[in-house]
Scaffold this active site. Structure first.
Site, PDB file in Angstrom:
ATOM      1  CE1 TYR A   9     -26.884  13.932 -37.441  1.00 50.20           C
ATOM      2  CE2 TYR A   9     -26.694  14.991 -39.577  1.00 50.20           C
ATOM      3  CZ  TYR A   9     -26.760  13.846 -38.812  1.00 50.20           C
ATOM      4  OH  TYR A   9     -26.708  12.622 -39.410  1.00 50.20           O
ATOM      5  CB  THR A 117     -20.752  27.726 -39.248  1.00 48.70           C
ATOM      6  OG1 THR A 117     -20.978  27.028 -38.039  1.00 48.70           O
ATOM      7  CG2 THR A 117     -19.339  28.257 -39.287  1.00 48.70           C
ATOM      8  CE  LYS A 199     -18.777  27.033 -35.526  1.00 49.08           C
ATOM      9  NZ  LYS A 199     -19.690  26.073 -35.046  1.00 49.08           N
ATOM     10  CB  CYS A 253     -17.866  21.663 -38.132  1.00 51.09           C
ATOM     11  SG  CYS A 253     -19.517  21.032 -37.857  1.00 51.09           S
ATOM     12  CE  LYS A 313     -17.987  13.747 -33.353  1.00 46.86           C
ATOM     13  NZ  LYS A 313     -17.684  14.892 -32.511  1.00 46.86           N
TER      14      LYS A 313
HETATM   15  N1  SAJ Z   1     -10.234  14.404 -34.856  1.00 45.02           N
HETATM   16  C1  SAJ Z   1      -8.934  13.927 -34.870  1.00 45.02           C
HETATM   17  N2  SAJ Z   1      -8.168  14.084 -33.756  1.00 45.02           N
HETATM   18  C2  SAJ Z   1      -8.653  14.691 -32.624  1.00 45.02           C
HETATM   19  C3  SAJ Z   1      -9.959  15.180 -32.621  1.00 45.02           C
HETATM   20  C4  SAJ Z   1     -10.740  15.035 -33.762  1.00 45.02           C
HETATM   21  O1  SAJ Z   1      -8.462  13.361 -35.871  1.00 45.02           O
HETATM   22  O2  SAJ Z   1      -7.906  14.778 -31.641  1.00 45.02           O
HETATM   23  C5  SAJ Z   1     -11.083  14.258 -36.043  1.00 45.02           C
HETATM   24  C6  SAJ Z   1     -12.394  13.494 -35.775  1.00 45.02           C
HETATM   25  O3  SAJ Z   1     -12.173  12.115 -35.818  1.00 45.02           O
HETATM   26  C7  SAJ Z   1     -13.285  14.004 -36.888  1.00 45.02           C
HETATM   27  C8  SAJ Z   1     -12.841  15.453 -37.045  1.00 45.02           C
HETATM   28  O4  SAJ Z   1     -11.554  15.540 -36.438  1.00 45.02           O
HETATM   29  O5  SAJ Z   1     -13.051  13.324 -38.106  1.00 45.02           O
HETATM   30  C9  SAJ Z   1     -13.774  16.475 -36.420  1.00 45.02           C
HETATM   31  O6  SAJ Z   1     -14.315  15.982 -35.215  1.00 45.02           O
HETATM   32  P1  SAJ Z   1     -14.423  16.826 -33.866  1.00 45.02           P
HETATM   33  O7  SAJ Z   1     -14.960  15.930 -32.833  1.00 45.02           O
HETATM   34  O8  SAJ Z   1     -13.139  17.496 -33.583  1.00 45.02           O
HETATM   35  O9  SAJ Z   1     -15.414  18.017 -34.232  1.00 45.02           O
HETATM   36  P2  SAJ Z   1     -16.876  18.122 -34.908  1.00 45.02           P
HETATM   37  O10 SAJ Z   1     -16.669  18.441 -36.359  1.00 45.02           O
HETATM   38  O11 SAJ Z   1     -17.751  16.974 -34.589  1.00 45.02           O
HETATM   39  O12 SAJ Z   1     -17.459  19.411 -34.140  1.00 45.02           O
HETATM   40  C10 SAJ Z   1     -16.743  20.641 -34.203  1.00 45.02           C
HETATM   41  C11 SAJ Z   1     -16.601  21.237 -32.788  1.00 45.02           C
HETATM   42  N3  SAJ Z   1     -15.684  22.378 -32.821  1.00 45.02           N
HETATM   43  C12 SAJ Z   1     -14.659  22.492 -31.947  1.00 45.02           C
HETATM   44  O13 SAJ Z   1     -14.415  21.660 -31.097  1.00 45.02           O
HETATM   45  C13 SAJ Z   1     -13.836  23.732 -32.037  1.00 45.02           C
HETATM   46  C14 SAJ Z   1     -17.979  21.654 -32.259  1.00 45.02           C
HETATM   47  O14 SAJ Z   1     -17.859  22.292 -31.000  1.00 45.02           O
HETATM   48  C15 SAJ Z   1     -18.661  22.612 -33.253  1.00 45.02           C
HETATM   49  O15 SAJ Z   1     -19.960  22.986 -32.815  1.00 45.02           O
HETATM   50  C16 SAJ Z   1     -18.794  21.878 -34.567  1.00 45.02           C
HETATM   51  O16 SAJ Z   1     -17.470  21.548 -35.040  1.00 45.02           O
HETATM   52  C17 SAJ Z   1     -19.502  22.779 -35.559  1.00 45.02           C
HETATM   53  O17 SAJ Z   1     -20.694  22.521 -35.832  1.00 45.02           O
HETATM   54  O18 SAJ Z   1     -18.932  23.776 -35.998  1.00 45.02           O
END
Ligand code: SAJ
Length: 404
Positions: A9, A117, A199, A253, A313
């Site tokens: 990814y 990471t 990070k 992540c 998500k």
């Molecule tokens: N989620 C919630 N409430 C929110 C936001 C997210 O419940 O308000 C949930 C989502 O549904 C999901 C989980 O959190 O299950 C994570 O989703 P996400 O969209 O917050 O993040 P990831 O895991 O897709 O990507 C994250 C990002 N990190 C940050 O925003 C700090 C991305 O920028 C990183 O590159 C990625 O982790 C990574 O690879 O580390």
């Protein structure tokens, strides 16, 4: 000119982005099937705009794919870094294997950039000794942690600021120039341990913020208050920005990286640990809400209940650590079987009682639990109007809808 190791990814979009922006790139992965697919000019997963940079890269003749490591000046390592569920520490085996193989082929003074990471200290502990033991102390190490979000990867690759951690600032600047080929965001050059820590801190911050929202959801439900209204009002304060409650935190992540700090700093990482526990408790909380609603509507069997969404998500096809899978695990523990599941992004049957068609799924259930707010659902809300709904994502405005 560069060899990207790991075409998942992160590695694949990164390799294609370099190639589409004029950098000769070899993409390497040990998975023959994947390399074969890419050599046939097919993409292994969907992501907005990925097909465009793929054809740009191909038309400029800048990308080739192989299972072999190339002899290049710069290697970019984007392999998985899972964590050991027992010790909560990072499992660096894929990075170690990649670096070992690079060291067998790379020329003098090559640069190895780790994008994966890792927990703070991993590069000193696991990577540096490999270089030293191979008598290749002229090889340079850099850590350039990725920051892109699935669902908006290409825009984020181009626009997000980045961090480059390097032992030697001159090498750091050289890698900065390389990333500038496609990255318009500000690039900060620092040392490796600072880059590693920043990070993990970023993802832990988001986890804590989501945990706060989830805790508020429980408090507000207990008090008969609407958590979404409260968060909306609180967020109007210029210095408040609370995220959204949900059925849990999934993905590879945010639900993983904070554990690195808990595993490495037990006793110090207290808020981080509490946040992990709160977010991990959410699938169980959704189960409690389901059983409250079942009682209220005299639904006596879970066979009349359907979970909409299997991915972690919306609008992605990634199910790693997904709240729905976590919830199904919990149901097994309660010996509750027969709940139905559907996700438009998952075309193969990966769990029991999974439907591949929305209409058939809805025909067989009375209560639908929205676990993932895919666009498909938002565009077909009329199909849900005769159902009782538990909306864990605050995306449904139909009557008969319960919130978290
Ligand atoms: N989620 C919630 N409430 C929110 C936001 C997210 O419940 O308000 C949930 C989502 O549904 C999901 C989980 O959190 O299950 C994570 O989703 P996400 O969209 O917050 O993040 P990831 O895991 O897709 O990507 C994250 C990002 N990190 C940050 O925003 C700090 C991305 O920028 C990183 O590159 C990625 O982790 C990574 O690879 O580390």
């Amino acid at each position: 000119m560069i060899n990207v190791i790991g075409l998942g990814y992160i590695g694949l979009p990164t390799a294609l982005m370099f190639a589409a922006n004029g950098i000769k790139t070899v993409g390497t992965d040990y998975n023959y099937g994947l390399v074969n697919t890419l050599q046939k000019k097919q993409l292994p997963f969907e992501e907005d705009g990925l097909n465009i940079i793929f054809s740009d890269a191909l038309s400029q003749n800048n990308i080739t794919f192989s299972t072999e490591y190339a002899i290049e000046d710069i290697y970019i390592v984007a392999v998985p870094t899972p964590y050991d569920k027992k010790t909560k520490k990072v499992d660096a085996k894929y990075i170690i294997n990649a670096v070992r193989t690079i060291l067998k082929v790379c020329p003098q003074n090559a640069i190895i950039v780790i994008e994966s990471t890792v927990s703070p200290g991993t590069i000193d502990q696991h990577v540096r000794p490999l270089i030293h033991n191979a008598n290749k102390d002229n090889i340079h190490l850099v850590h350039a942690p990725e920051r892109i979000i699935p669902g908006n990867m290409l825009a984020e690759l181009q626009n997000n600021p980045r961090t480059i951690g390097a032992d030697d600032p001159v090498i750091g600047e050289r890698i900065k120039t390389l990333y500038t080929s496609f990255c318009k965001g500000k690039i900060t050059v620092t040392d490796i341990r600072t880059a590693e820590m920043s990070k993990v801190v970023e993802n832990s911050f988001r986890d804590i913020n989501i945990a706060f929202a989830n805790e508020l959801a429980k408090i507000c439900h207990e008090s008969g208050l609407d958590v979404y209204e409260i968060i909306k009002i609180a967020n109007m304060h210029p210095r408040v920005n609370i995220l959204s409650p949900g059925p849990g935190v999934g993905g590879h992540c945010i639900s993983v990286d904070p554990w690195f700090l808990v595993g490495d700093y037990p006793g110090l990482a207290n808020i981080i640990l509490a946040a992990r526990k709160i977010n991990d408790s959410m699938p169980e909380y959704v189960l409690e809400r389901i059983s409250e609603i079942m009682k209220k509507h005299n639904i006596s069997t879970v066979e009349k209940i359907g979970l909409y969404g299997l991915t972690y998500k919306e609008n992605v096809n990634d199910t790693r650590e997904s709240p729905t899978l976590q919830l199904l695990e919990k149901m097994k523990k309660h010996l509750a079987f027969g709940i139905k599941v559907y996700d438009p992004y998952i075309k193969d049957s990966i769990v029991e009682n999974q439907y591949l068609d929305l209409d058939n799924f809805l025909n067989d259930i009375d209560l639908v639990v929205i676990m993932t707010a895919h666009d498909e659902l938002k565009n077909n809300l009329n199909k849900f109007k005769n159902k009782i709904i538990l909306d864990t994502r605050n995306c449904c405005c139909l009557k008969n809808t319960y919130k978290l």
